[in-house]
Structure formats: C-alpha cells, structure tokens
Design a protein around this motif. Sequence first.
Motif, PDB file in Angstrom:
ATOM      1  N   GLU A  99       1.687   9.517  -5.702  1.00 60.38           N
ATOM      2  CA  GLU A  99       2.148  10.855  -5.325  1.00 60.38           C
ATOM      3  C   GLU A  99       3.182  11.376  -6.320  1.00 60.38           C
ATOM      4  O   GLU A  99       3.174  12.561  -6.667  1.00 60.38           O
ATOM      5  N   GLY A 158       0.814  -1.212   0.000  1.00 61.34           N
ATOM      6  CA  GLY A 158       0.000   0.000   0.000  1.00 61.34           C
ATOM      7  C   GLY A 158       0.843   1.257   0.000  1.00 61.34           C
ATOM      8  O   GLY A 158       0.524   2.236  -0.692  1.00 61.34           O
ATOM      9  N   GLY A 159       1.952   1.236   0.766  1.00 61.64           N
ATOM     10  CA  GLY A 159       2.850   2.390   0.794  1.00 61.64           C
ATOM     11  C   GLY A 159       3.510   2.638  -0.549  1.00 61.64           C
ATOM     12  O   GLY A 159       3.666   3.790  -0.989  1.00 61.64           O
ATOM     13  N   ARG A 179       0.964   4.149  -2.908  1.00 62.09           N
ATOM     14  CA  ARG A 179       0.760   5.562  -2.590  1.00 62.09           C
ATOM     15  C   ARG A 179       1.934   6.399  -3.105  1.00 62.09           C
ATOM     16  O   ARG A 179       1.744   7.499  -3.640  1.00 62.09           O
TER      17      ARG A 179
END
Length: 225
Positions: free
Chosen positions: A212, A204-205, A208
């Motif tokens: 970004e 998930g990181g 993200r």
Amino acid sequence: MILLVWLVPVIPVNFLGALLVVVFGFFFATVSSRLVGLVGSSNNPASGMVIATLLIATVLLKLVGQEGMNGMHAAMAIASVICVVVCTAGDTSQDLKTGYILKATPWKQQVGELIGVTASALTIGVILHLLNRAWAFGSDEISAPQASLMKLITEGVMENSIPWTLVFIGAFLTVVVSLLGVPALSFAIGIYLPVALSACVMVGGVVRLLFEQSKREREEKQELI
C-alpha cells in the motif's frame, strides 16, 4: 431447515433454540454478506459472531432451565448452525459479486452453490470425525484454539465458572481499540490465537502495508507528473 433443527430428535434444540437460530441467522448472515461483499471473504468475522451466539444462547438456555450436558449440546448445536449460516452467506456473497463482475448467469451460480453446500455437508463432518478419532481436538496435534475457547465459554456459563469480569474487560477493550481506529477483530485474534498461528497473519499485514505504501508513492509521483 429450521423445522428440522427443532424437530429431529438427535439434535438437542428446543423451540427457543430454533428461534435463536432464526434471529441470529437473520442478522449475522446480513453482516457477513455485507462485509464480504465490500471487502472480501478474508474479512468475514465468522468466529466473533459464533462466539457471541454461543455466549448469548448458553445464557438464555440456562435461564429457561436447559442446563447441564444437554444445555451445552444445545448451545453448541445452535452455534454450529449459525457458523454454517455465516460462512455460507459470506461465501455466496463473494461468489455472486465475482459472477456479477464476470457477467455470469445468476441461476447457474445458485445451482453451483447448492451443489457445493451439499458436497461439503456430506464430507466435512466425516473428515472432522476421523480427525477427532485419530488425534482428538484440543490435543497437541490439533490444538483447535477457537473450539477450545467455545468449550470454555459453554462450560463456564453452565457451571457458573465463567470469569464475567474478563468478559466485560474484553468488551471494554473492544470499544476502546475501535475508538482508537484499530480493527477490533484483528486485535482480538492477536490476543487469543497462539503465536504460531497469528504470526502468519502479522506477516501478511506487513506485506500488505508495504504494498500500500508503494502504491501511494507511485500515485503521488504520477500526480506530480
């Protein structure tokens, strides 16, 4: 509710325990509400605050003479109440923030919150009891790493077997990684959770991070135009 926690015989919490619930609940509910209000419910550090409560409460209960199994039950009861306080505060903050954006009626939201809390209180305890009877928490089927960590902390303090050196090393590492700009909570989760659980957090990181970066590139292109 605090009076019930203190006076109901089935809950092994004395006056000191009830006072700890008031103090920790006041500060940690504020922390939870603010973090969730600013970032979101995924940023609610509930486990960290509960573990801190458990560690401090167990030490204080032992100092006043409430030791053994009774002291462990009292510490777990205090930590359980704080866990409910922290999670409810964060959830309420998220709901009210969303309601404010959507121009909802605050008192109707509050009624909904009370209904939700009551329904949860009447169902979750039964479900956890059934799961424990079927497989037992701490088994291969339900590893429950956070609960196992809390058990080790409580037993370690009460039986003088907790490795305080490791506790202070962990506190020192938290300060160091915070100074380096690394989120301490994410760092801690990566250390004590099994890879099978933390791998999803890492994926998930990464997703993200990619989004970004893509967003920044689009914004830079628009600025150039």
